[in-house]
Design a protein around this motif. Sequence first.
Motif, PDB file in Angstrom:
ATOM      1  N   GLN A 144      13.419   1.929  -7.475  1.00 16.38           N
ATOM      2  CA  GLN A 144      12.432   0.841  -7.356  1.00 16.38           C
ATOM      3  C   GLN A 144      12.015   0.582  -5.907  1.00 16.38           C
ATOM      4  N   GLY A 145      12.751   1.183  -4.965  1.00 17.36           N
ATOM      5  CA  GLY A 145      12.350   1.023  -3.570  1.00 17.36           C
ATOM      6  C   GLY A 145      11.203   1.965  -3.256  1.00 17.36           C
ATOM      7  N   GLY A 146      10.447   1.667  -2.222  1.00 16.36           N
ATOM      8  CA  GLY A 146       9.342   2.571  -1.878  1.00 16.36           C
ATOM      9  C   GLY A 146       8.475   2.010  -0.773  1.00 16.36           C
ATOM     10  N   LEU A 147       7.258   2.485  -0.730  1.00 16.83           N
ATOM     11  CA  LEU A 147       6.315   2.133   0.339  1.00 16.83           C
ATOM     12  C   LEU A 147       5.803   0.709   0.151  1.00 16.83           C
ATOM     13  N   ARG A 148       5.853  -0.061   1.239  1.00 11.79           N
ATOM     14  CA  ARG A 148       5.265  -1.403   1.124  1.00 11.79           C
ATOM     15  C   ARG A 148       3.748  -1.267   1.048  1.00 11.79           C
ATOM     16  N   VAL A 149       3.135  -2.026   0.128  1.00  5.83           N
ATOM     17  CA  VAL A 149       1.669  -1.988  -0.019  1.00  5.83           C
ATOM     18  C   VAL A 149       1.123  -3.414  -0.001  1.00  5.83           C
ATOM     19  N   ASP A 150      -0.174  -3.532   0.293  1.00  9.63           N
ATOM     20  CA  ASP A 150      -0.800  -4.859   0.223  1.00  9.63           C
ATOM     21  C   ASP A 150      -1.448  -5.041  -1.147  1.00  9.63           C
ATOM     22  N   ASP A 151      -2.231  -6.110  -1.316  1.00  8.49           N
ATOM     23  CA  ASP A 151      -2.738  -6.388  -2.663  1.00  8.49           C
ATOM     24  C   ASP A 151      -3.858  -5.442  -3.093  1.00  8.49           C
ATOM     25  N   ALA A 152      -4.282  -4.523  -2.188  1.00  9.43           N
ATOM     26  CA  ALA A 152      -5.202  -3.458  -2.604  1.00  9.43           C
ATOM     27  C   ALA A 152      -4.456  -2.118  -2.624  1.00  9.43           C
ATOM     28  N   ALA A 153      -3.135  -2.203  -2.695  1.00 11.27           N
ATOM     29  CA  ALA A 153      -2.277  -1.009  -2.771  1.00 11.27           C
ATOM     30  C   ALA A 153      -2.415  -0.094  -1.555  1.00 11.27           C
ATOM     31  N   HIS A 154      -2.935  -0.634  -0.434  1.00  4.93           N
ATOM     32  CA  HIS A 154      -2.909   0.120   0.833  1.00  4.93           C
ATOM     33  C   HIS A 154      -1.477   0.243   1.289  1.00  4.93           C
ATOM     34  N   VAL A 155      -1.071   1.421   1.746  1.00  3.91           N
ATOM     35  CA  VAL A 155       0.252   1.582   2.363  1.00  3.91           C
ATOM     36  C   VAL A 155       0.238   0.881   3.722  1.00  3.91           C
ATOM     37  N   LEU A 156       1.334   0.157   4.022  1.00  2.43           N
ATOM     38  CA  LEU A 156       1.415  -0.619   5.267  1.00  2.43           C
ATOM     39  C   LEU A 156       2.404   0.014   6.238  1.00  2.43           C
ATOM     40  N   ASP A 157       2.104  -0.131   7.526  1.00  4.18           N
ATOM     41  CA  ASP A 157       3.071   0.360   8.513  1.00  4.18           C
ATOM     42  C   ASP A 157       4.090  -0.737   8.806  1.00  4.18           C
ATOM     43  N   LYS A 158       5.003  -0.439   9.737  1.00  5.07           N
ATOM     44  CA  LYS A 158       6.101  -1.385   9.981  1.00  5.07           C
ATOM     45  C   LYS A 158       5.631  -2.686  10.624  1.00  5.07           C
ATOM     46  N   ASP A 159       4.394  -2.706  11.141  1.00  2.00           N
ATOM     47  CA  ASP A 159       3.850  -3.953  11.693  1.00  2.00           C
ATOM     48  C   ASP A 159       2.931  -4.644  10.685  1.00  2.00           C
ATOM     49  N   GLY A 160       2.942  -4.155   9.449  1.00  2.00           N
ATOM     50  CA  GLY A 160       2.140  -4.796   8.411  1.00  2.00           C
ATOM     51  C   GLY A 160       0.678  -4.383   8.424  1.00  2.00           C
TER      52      GLY A 160
END
Length: 465
Positions: A400-416
């Motif tokens: 269940q862990g994985g890439l953090r995404v925003d509400d448009a499913a964009h992948v985010l970097d470590k600074d968000g």
Amino acid sequence: MNAVRPVDGIAFEAEADVLIIGAGAAGLVAALAAKEAGAEVVIVERDAVPSGSTALSAGLIPAAGTRFQRQADIEDSPALFARDILEKAHHEPDAAMVGHLAERIGPVLEWLADHHGLPFDVITNFSYPGHSARRMHGLPKRTGSELIDRLREAVEAQEIPILTGFRATTLFRRQDGAIAGIAGTRPDGSEERIGCKALVLACNGYGGNRALVARHIPKMTEALWFGHSGNEGDAVLWGEQIGAELVDMSGHQGHGSVAQPHGILISWATIMEGGFQVNALGERFSDESHGYSEQAANVLRQPAGKAWTIFDARIAGIARQFEDFQNAEAQGAIVSATSIEDLAMKTGLPEAALAATAAEVAALKRGEGQDRFGRDFSNVPPLAAPFHAARVTGALFHTQGGLRVDDAAHVLDKDGRAFPNLHACGGAAVGVSGAQASGYLSGNGLLTAVALGEIAGRAAASSSA
Ligand SMILES: Cc1cc2nc3c(=O)[nH]c(=O)nc-3n(C[C@H](O)[C@H](O)[C@H](O)COP(=O)(O)OP(=O)(O)OC[C@H]3O[C@@H](n4cnc5c(N)ncnc54)[C@H](O)[C@@H]3O)c2cc1C
């Protein structure tokens, strides 16, 4: 195998507006959404025929406030669903994302039904742990293979190409960080490159990669891997290389009831309707009703890592709506017995201990005493002969862990910050279960595959415009 390279000097043999890696539920739903939004879409899939973990699943998708629920007189709301997800996950996941997915999934199921002919209905005859309303939606056979086949047919009907036998290996990046395309290997060893305006990672998590499991979920290193073997963590490995943020990497879905040695999922309805589990000593060892995911580790801690799931004919009648359960019966994974003594003889469990456990559970159901594990037996009927049992083990179903995404499913970097044209969905993106197995609410897997898949597809179409 996994690489991220600069695009300089690379020529592509083909181009797509939206390129999707992985033809599971997430990738296929993303493709349908991107196409509807006007993009030219191509899917690449390493297998010869799309199946993924989606095909192995029961294909049950939770959604709240749907017309399928209204038809069955079930009252529910996305807010209640979001609350259930957060409570099960100890309030670890991002509440805004949970609310977003809980809102989105109902309309997406109705869209799949109305525009793509998937005949969903809602399961009305039992409740899954942690859900305060009956909201599991499935197709008639209640199988994931039916779900993947229907989605693939819908994609084919939209004339979206699925390049099978294409294992994506390399992402090519431009200097501004945008993805320019990918390379992949074909079964004959040749390499092919496809350019894109937006990329969707829908290649699930890392459960099929033992080294990554040992790194992130050490207690499940020896567990039976019950998901798709081709899910080797490619999204996570690419993400690490580009500086994407990886979240809740120890989160996973386990399952405490996979028949042994048959390797068939025994529906948790066997527990929720009043069954229980004992170890080889004939003793219960946990509050089984808390959830099947955390029960995997509980079962693995028992002698030989095995347990017996014990239930009766009424419960078997409910479980039989699942093809898996029918297969389990056909393959002899379900023991039947006329009495507890007979059950002890047929399972090899110690008779006195099993009889004492069965008597204790019966007393708890009558309201006598408190369960020492804290299970509430008040709303389930007593078991009655004939009894049934299945010998089971604990398994890892998916990460269940994985890439953090925003509400448009964009992948985010470590600074968000969002990567310009890179999206992730399904098991490639972080789920809504937090960092523990106990945080997994039934259906969280397909929730992020289907709801986030649709979001990713539409967003990728606009990234590519
Ligand atoms: C036995 C079992 C039962 C389950 N039951 C349920 C349930 O009832 N409800 C629920 O919500 N969840 C359930 N789950 C979880 C659910 O199946 C997953 O969460 C969901 O299917 C994930 O969808 P996906 O599209 O992200 O991944 P998948 O369906 O696994 O698809 C990923 C695809 O990507 C492909 N791929 C991987 N790497 C590459 C690459 N480099 N190049 C090209 N292709 C690649 C794979 O071959 C695969 O086809 C269950 C899981 C299991 C194992």
